[in-house]
Motif scaffolding. Structure first.
Motif, PDB file in Angstrom:
ATOM      1  N   ARG A 290       0.863  -1.178   0.000  1.00  0.00           N
ATOM      2  CA  ARG A 290       0.000   0.000   0.000  1.00  0.00           C
ATOM      3  C   ARG A 290       0.898   1.227   0.000  1.00  0.00           C
ATOM      4  O   ARG A 290       1.852   1.288   0.755  1.00  0.00           O
ATOM      5  CB  ARG A 290      -0.873   0.011   1.240  1.00  0.00           C
ATOM      6  CG  ARG A 290      -1.961  -1.000   1.189  1.00  0.00           C
ATOM      7  CD  ARG A 290      -2.837  -0.866   2.426  1.00  0.00           C
ATOM      8  NE  ARG A 290      -3.845  -1.881   2.411  1.00  0.00           N
ATOM      9  CZ  ARG A 290      -3.652  -3.137   2.816  1.00  0.00           C
ATOM     10  NH1 ARG A 290      -2.489  -3.508   3.263  1.00  0.00           N
ATOM     11  NH2 ARG A 290      -4.623  -4.006   2.766  1.00  0.00           N
TER      12      ARG A 290
ATOM     13  N   PRO B 112       0.502   5.202   0.491  1.00  0.00           N
ATOM     14  CA  PRO B 112      -0.363   6.344   0.735  1.00  0.00           C
ATOM     15  C   PRO B 112       0.048   7.586  -0.041  1.00  0.00           C
ATOM     16  O   PRO B 112      -0.728   8.485  -0.201  1.00  0.00           O
ATOM     17  CB  PRO B 112      -0.247   6.581   2.244  1.00  0.00           C
ATOM     18  CG  PRO B 112       1.033   5.959   2.634  1.00  0.00           C
ATOM     19  CD  PRO B 112       1.298   4.853   1.651  1.00  0.00           C
TER      20      PRO B 112
ATOM     21  N   ARG C 218      -2.809   7.955  -3.884  1.00  0.00           N
ATOM     22  CA  ARG C 218      -2.745   6.769  -3.049  1.00  0.00           C
ATOM     23  C   ARG C 218      -2.913   5.566  -3.962  1.00  0.00           C
ATOM     24  O   ARG C 218      -3.590   5.644  -4.972  1.00  0.00           O
ATOM     25  CB  ARG C 218      -3.882   6.719  -2.041  1.00  0.00           C
ATOM     26  CG  ARG C 218      -4.224   7.987  -1.360  1.00  0.00           C
ATOM     27  CD  ARG C 218      -5.477   7.754  -0.557  1.00  0.00           C
ATOM     28  NE  ARG C 218      -5.978   8.999  -0.023  1.00  0.00           N
ATOM     29  CZ  ARG C 218      -6.869   9.068   0.933  1.00  0.00           C
ATOM     30  NH1 ARG C 218      -7.352   7.982   1.465  1.00  0.00           N
ATOM     31  NH2 ARG C 218      -7.276  10.215   1.362  1.00  0.00           N
TER      32      ARG C 218
ATOM     33  N   ALA D 121     -13.195  -3.271   0.125  1.00  0.00           N
ATOM     34  CA  ALA D 121     -12.689  -2.655   1.351  1.00  0.00           C
ATOM     35  C   ALA D 121     -11.458  -1.789   1.062  1.00  0.00           C
ATOM     36  O   ALA D 121     -11.329  -0.684   1.600  1.00  0.00           O
ATOM     37  CB  ALA D 121     -12.355  -3.729   2.392  1.00  0.00           C
ATOM     38  N   GLU D 122     -10.568  -2.274   0.207  1.00  0.00           N
ATOM     39  CA  GLU D 122      -9.376  -1.490  -0.161  1.00  0.00           C
ATOM     40  C   GLU D 122      -9.775  -0.207  -0.883  1.00  0.00           C
ATOM     41  O   GLU D 122      -9.229   0.865  -0.611  1.00  0.00           O
ATOM     42  CB  GLU D 122      -8.426  -2.315  -1.028  1.00  0.00           C
ATOM     43  CG  GLU D 122      -7.767  -3.464  -0.307  1.00  0.00           C
ATOM     44  CD  GLU D 122      -6.798  -3.027   0.786  1.00  0.00           C
ATOM     45  OE1 GLU D 122      -6.341  -1.861   0.793  1.00  0.00           O
ATOM     46  OE2 GLU D 122      -6.479  -3.871   1.632  1.00  0.00           O
TER      47      GLU D 122
ATOM     48  N   SER E 124     -12.644   1.343  -0.705  1.00  0.00           N
ATOM     49  CA  SER E 124     -13.285   2.228   0.280  1.00  0.00           C
ATOM     50  C   SER E 124     -12.242   3.011   1.061  1.00  0.00           C
ATOM     51  O   SER E 124     -12.405   4.213   1.290  1.00  0.00           O
ATOM     52  CB  SER E 124     -14.150   1.420   1.253  1.00  0.00           C
ATOM     53  OG  SER E 124     -15.274   0.904   0.607  1.00  0.00           O
ATOM     54  N   ARG E 125     -11.165   2.336   1.470  1.00  0.00           N
ATOM     55  CA  ARG E 125     -10.084   3.033   2.196  1.00  0.00           C
ATOM     56  C   ARG E 125      -9.424   4.090   1.312  1.00  0.00           C
ATOM     57  O   ARG E 125      -9.119   5.188   1.775  1.00  0.00           O
ATOM     58  CB  ARG E 125      -9.033   2.025   2.671  1.00  0.00           C
ATOM     59  CG  ARG E 125      -9.434   1.301   3.935  1.00  0.00           C
ATOM     60  CD  ARG E 125      -8.263   0.513   4.516  1.00  0.00           C
ATOM     61  NE  ARG E 125      -8.126  -0.822   3.972  1.00  0.00           N
ATOM     62  CZ  ARG E 125      -8.866  -1.870   4.316  1.00  0.00           C
ATOM     63  NH1 ARG E 125      -9.827  -1.727   5.198  1.00  0.00           N
ATOM     64  NH2 ARG E 125      -8.654  -3.047   3.800  1.00  0.00           N
TER      65      ARG E 125
ATOM     66  N   ALA F  36     -11.746   7.180   1.014  1.00  0.00           N
ATOM     67  CA  ALA F  36     -12.156   7.865   2.244  1.00  0.00           C
ATOM     68  C   ALA F  36     -11.669   9.320   2.227  1.00  0.00           C
ATOM     69  O   ALA F  36     -10.485   9.592   2.091  1.00  0.00           O
ATOM     70  CB  ALA F  36     -11.597   7.136   3.464  1.00  0.00           C
TER      71      ALA F  36
END
Length: 149
Positions: A18, A20, A27, A42-43, A45-46, A49
Motif C-alpha cells: 500500500r 499512501p 494513493r 474494502a481497499e 473504500s479506504r 475515504a
C-alpha cells in the motif's frame, strides 16, 4: 483519464504494497491473488475515504465487484488487483487468466446476467483492455478510470 495519461505502472516488487503517497490526491494499492471482491471493495473504500462523495464510492464499489466477479467467472480467475487515486480519478486494474475480451449483453433484458461489462463502461470515464505481458501464461488486464466527485 485523459487520453495522454495512464495509470502508473508497478513492478513485481510493488505487489501487496500500500502506498499512501504524499497526500490525499495520490494513493494506491496492488494485491496479488487470492482476493475476494469484498476485500477489493474494502481497499477501494479506504482509498476513497475523504476524497470522494457517496455516489462516487458506491459506483466504484459496484465496478470493483463486477470486474472481480467477471475475472473469477469468465476470466479463469483473478490474477492481480490494483487501485489508485490520482489527479481526480480512481483507477482500477484487474488482471485475469483469459485472453477472451468482455462483451456487452445483447439479449433479452428479462434474462438475468450479462450486463456487467456494459455497467462497468457506463460508470467509468475510461475503460481499456491490455494483454497480460508478465510471461506466465495468457491473460488480460482491464484498466478503468472513474472521476472522483
Amino acid at each position: 483519464m485523459d487520453e495522454g495519461s495512464r495509470p502508473p505502472e508497478f513492478g513485481p516488487e510493488a505487489v501487496g504494497v500500500r502506498s499512501p503517497g504524499p497526500g490525499p490526491e495520490k494513493r494506491s494499492v496492488r494485491i496479488a491473488t487470492p482476493l475476494k471482491a469484498r476485500d477489493a471493495r474494502a481497499e477501494v473504500s479506504r482509498l476513497l475515504a475523504g476524497v470522494a462523495g457517496e455516489r462516487c464510492v458506491n459506483d466504484a464499489l459496484l465496478v470493483v465487484s463486477e470486474l472481480i466477479s467477471n475475472a473469477d467467472r469468465h476470466g479463469g480467475g483473478l490474477r492481480e488487483f490494483a487501485a489508485g487515486v490520482e489527479d481526480g480519478h480512481l483507477w482500477l486494474e484487474v488482471a485475469d487468466h483469459s485472453e477472451v475480451l468482455p462483451e456487452s449483453a445483447a439479449h433479452d433484458p428479462l434474462v438475468p446476467g450479462g450486463f456487467g461489462w456494459s455497467l462497468v463502461r457506463r460508470l467509468s470515464a475510461d475503460a481499456r483492455i491490455r494483454p497480460w505481458t508478465a510471461g506466465d501464461g495468457p491473460g488480460k488486464t482491464i484498466v478503468v478510470s472513474l472521476r472522483l466527485e
